[in-house]
Design an enzyme around this catalytic site. Structure first.
Site, PDB file in Angstrom:
ATOM      1  CB  ALA A 205      -0.900   0.024   1.237  1.00  0.00           C
TER       2      ALA A 205
ATOM      3  CE1 TYR B 109      -2.367   4.313   4.255  1.00  0.00           C
ATOM      4  CE2 TYR B 109      -3.439   4.964   6.304  1.00  0.00           C
ATOM      5  CZ  TYR B 109      -2.750   4.032   5.559  1.00  0.00           C
ATOM      6  OH  TYR B 109      -2.450   2.796   6.113  1.00  0.00           O
TER       7      TYR B 109
HETATM    8  N1  NAP Z   1       2.526   1.222   8.945  1.00  0.00           N
HETATM    9  C1  NAP Z   1       1.480   1.495   9.719  1.00  0.00           C
HETATM   10  O1  NAP Z   1       1.595   2.124  10.777  1.00  0.00           O
HETATM   11  C2  NAP Z   1       0.102   1.014   9.322  1.00  0.00           C
HETATM   12  C3  NAP Z   1      -0.972   1.339  10.152  1.00  0.00           C
HETATM   13  C4  NAP Z   1      -2.245   0.864   9.816  1.00  0.00           C
HETATM   14  C5  NAP Z   1      -2.410   0.089   8.681  1.00  0.00           C
HETATM   15  N2  NAP Z   1      -1.353  -0.198   7.892  1.00  0.00           N
HETATM   16  C6  NAP Z   1      -1.599  -1.021   6.696  1.00  0.00           C
HETATM   17  O2  NAP Z   1      -0.890  -2.241   6.844  1.00  0.00           O
HETATM   18  C7  NAP Z   1      -0.490  -2.716   5.554  1.00  0.00           C
HETATM   19  C8  NAP Z   1       0.977  -3.046   5.572  1.00  0.00           C
HETATM   20  O3  NAP Z   1       1.723  -1.828   5.707  1.00  0.00           O
HETATM   21  P1  NAP Z   1       3.143  -1.810   6.430  1.00  0.00           P
HETATM   22  O4  NAP Z   1       2.918  -1.363   7.815  1.00  0.00           O
HETATM   23  O5  NAP Z   1       3.853  -3.101   6.183  1.00  0.00           O
HETATM   24  O6  NAP Z   1       3.790  -0.588   5.658  1.00  0.00           O
HETATM   25  P2  NAP Z   1       5.036  -0.504   4.681  1.00  0.00           P
HETATM   26  O7  NAP Z   1       6.239  -1.001   5.415  1.00  0.00           O
HETATM   27  O8  NAP Z   1       5.034   0.888   4.150  1.00  0.00           O
HETATM   28  O9  NAP Z   1       4.695  -1.542   3.545  1.00  0.00           O
HETATM   29  C9  NAP Z   1       3.982  -1.208   2.378  1.00  0.00           C
HETATM   30  C10 NAP Z   1       4.717  -1.823   1.206  1.00  0.00           C
HETATM   31  O10 NAP Z   1       4.008  -1.488   0.004  1.00  0.00           O
HETATM   32  C11 NAP Z   1       4.960  -1.178  -0.984  1.00  0.00           C
HETATM   33  N3  NAP Z   1       4.450  -0.302  -2.020  1.00  0.00           N
HETATM   34  C12 NAP Z   1       4.111   1.016  -1.915  1.00  0.00           C
HETATM   35  N4  NAP Z   1       3.723   1.488  -3.107  1.00  0.00           N
HETATM   36  C13 NAP Z   1       3.824   0.463  -3.984  1.00  0.00           C
HETATM   37  C14 NAP Z   1       3.595   0.339  -5.366  1.00  0.00           C
HETATM   38  N5  NAP Z   1       3.139   1.354  -6.115  1.00  0.00           N
HETATM   39  N6  NAP Z   1       3.813  -0.855  -5.961  1.00  0.00           N
HETATM   40  C15 NAP Z   1       4.264  -1.894  -5.239  1.00  0.00           C
HETATM   41  N7  NAP Z   1       4.508  -1.854  -3.920  1.00  0.00           N
HETATM   42  C16 NAP Z   1       4.293  -0.670  -3.304  1.00  0.00           C
HETATM   43  C17 NAP Z   1       6.090  -0.492  -0.240  1.00  0.00           C
HETATM   44  O11 NAP Z   1       7.259  -0.561  -1.017  1.00  0.00           O
HETATM   45  P3  NAP Z   1       8.638   0.110  -0.521  1.00  0.00           P
HETATM   46  O12 NAP Z   1       9.127  -0.812   0.563  1.00  0.00           O
HETATM   47  O13 NAP Z   1       9.475   0.102  -1.738  1.00  0.00           O
HETATM   48  O14 NAP Z   1       8.276   1.468  -0.006  1.00  0.00           O
HETATM   49  C18 NAP Z   1       6.146  -1.298   1.046  1.00  0.00           C
HETATM   50  O15 NAP Z   1       7.063  -2.372   0.952  1.00  0.00           O
HETATM   51  C19 NAP Z   1      -0.925  -1.646   4.552  1.00  0.00           C
HETATM   52  O16 NAP Z   1      -2.170  -1.997   4.012  1.00  0.00           O
HETATM   53  C20 NAP Z   1      -1.099  -0.404   5.418  1.00  0.00           C
HETATM   54  O17 NAP Z   1      -2.012   0.506   4.846  1.00  0.00           O
HETATM   55  C21 NAP Z   1      -0.094   0.217   8.206  1.00  0.00           C
END
Ligand code: NAP
Length: 300
Positions: A71, A135
């Site tokens: 995402a 977002y």
């Molecule tokens: N992080 C938080 O605090 C949080 C809170 C609530 C919910 N969430 C949700 O939990 C889920 C997992 O997020 P996470 O915490 O693991 O965050 P994250 O570490 O930012 O992981 C998101 C991944 O998506 C990849 N991505 C972004 N844009 C992309 C694109 N256009 N094409 C392909 N890949 C892409 C990113 O790539 P890069 O590594 O290259 O940037 C990253 O590896 C998501 O749905 C997020 O919305 C996260």
């Protein structure tokens, strides 16, 4: 089973891939080159925002289960570029859902407590979303894309994800550890209430939901405790034995492009009943975070 994980370079995706290895045939999908340790998985580069590469990769792999953790997660970046946020967070989830429907595969799509407005959290699964900001709104639409287009889908909402070791992607918790270790003060919002999610534990719950249940609909899978951000920062510092200054800051005093829920967080009673991997208390999660940090080369 053939299991695909999107966002595999990310906090939750990387932990999910590590957990699956040796148990399933794994396709890890991410933006650009793989940043995971080597292992018995295949890697596919996809752009979630291009309208086709994810769907094609999942169809080519003949995925039987998909954890969609990729995402656009930069909340302020999404606010500045809502078009990109839409293409990645709605379009990417739509691709995952269409592929799962074509393959009769199970889908778990990750989402966020930001789908709520933060007026009266923590929120359970029955609370009515009212997303504010690009977002939040695109994540909410992604939820609907998953649930509407894939017959066998669940949406797993997490909140304030953290994890990893030194030099890993910066999160609030890792910044607390790294800044206090350098003797720098840490600022924390004093008016934001959250639940938090240790990435490895959240990934386990998401995978259990994906592979061991037939639950459909929304499930809240963050860790269990509702905390203020200052309290969370102090708990992290205490667990790592770090002294130092934590400066309380009001959200409104910082000019952030995107709105932030103040009374956020998720009620996880349903996941606690449903899953073997139950949501952790803050103390349990921080014990595990500390152990992971040391195992990954951290000194604290
Ligand atoms: N992080 C938080 O605090 C949080 C809170 C609530 C919910 N969430 C949700 O939990 C889920 C997992 O997020 P996470 O915490 O693991 O965050 P994250 O570490 O930012 O992981 C998101 C991944 O998506 C990849 N991505 C972004 N844009 C992309 C694109 N256009 N094409 C392909 N890949 C892409 C990113 O790539 P890069 O590594 O290259 O940037 C990253 O590896 C998501 O749905 C997020 O919305 C996260």
């Amino acid at each position: 089973m053939r299991v695909a994980v999107t966002g595999a370079n990310g906090l939750i995706g990387a932990e999910a891939v590590a957990h699956l290895l040796g148990r399933h045939e794994v396709l890890a999908l991410g933006r650009g080159p793989c940043r995971l340790p080597p292992g018995p998985y295949a890697w596919a580069e996809v752009d979630l925002g291009d309208g086709r590469s994810l769907e094609q990769a999942l169809l080519g792999f003949r995925a039987e289960a998909v954890l969609h953790a990729g995402a656009a997660t930069d909340v302020d970046g999404c606010e500045r570029d809502p078009d990109l946020a839409w293409r990645v967070n709605v379009g990417g989830t739509e691709q995952a859902a269409r592929a799962c429907r074509a393959l009769s595969a199970r889908l778990v799509a990750l989402s966020t407590d930001y789908v709520f407005d933060g007026e009266a959290g923590p929120s359970d699964e029955e609370a009515v979303p009212n997303p504010r900001g690009a977002y939040a709104r695109t994540k909410r639409c992604g939820e609907e894309a998953a649930l509407l287009l894939a017959p066998d889908a669940a949406v797993a909402r997490v909140a304030v994800v953290y994890g990893g070791g030194p030099g890993a992607k910066a999160t609030f918790a890792t910044q607390v550890v790294e800044k206090l270790s350098r003797g720098e003060p840490v600022k924390a919002f004093s008016d934001q209430q959250v639940t938090t999610t240790l990435a490895s534990a959240g990934a386990e719950r998401c995978l259990e939901l994906l592979l061991e249940t037939d639950y459909r609909g929304v499930l809240h899978v963050s860790d269990a405790e509702v905390v203020g951000r200052v309290e969370f920062a102090r708990a992290v510092a205490d667990r790592f034995g770090l002294a130092g200054e934590i400066i309380p800051v009001l959200t409104a005093s910082v000019r952030l492009p995107a709105p932030r829920p103040l009374r956020g967080g998720l009620v996880v009673a349903r996941a606690t009943r449903l899953l073997r991997h139950r949501p952790l208390s803050l103390a349990e999660a921080l014990d595990r975070f500390h152990a992971e940090w040391q195992a990954r080369g951290g000194r604290s």
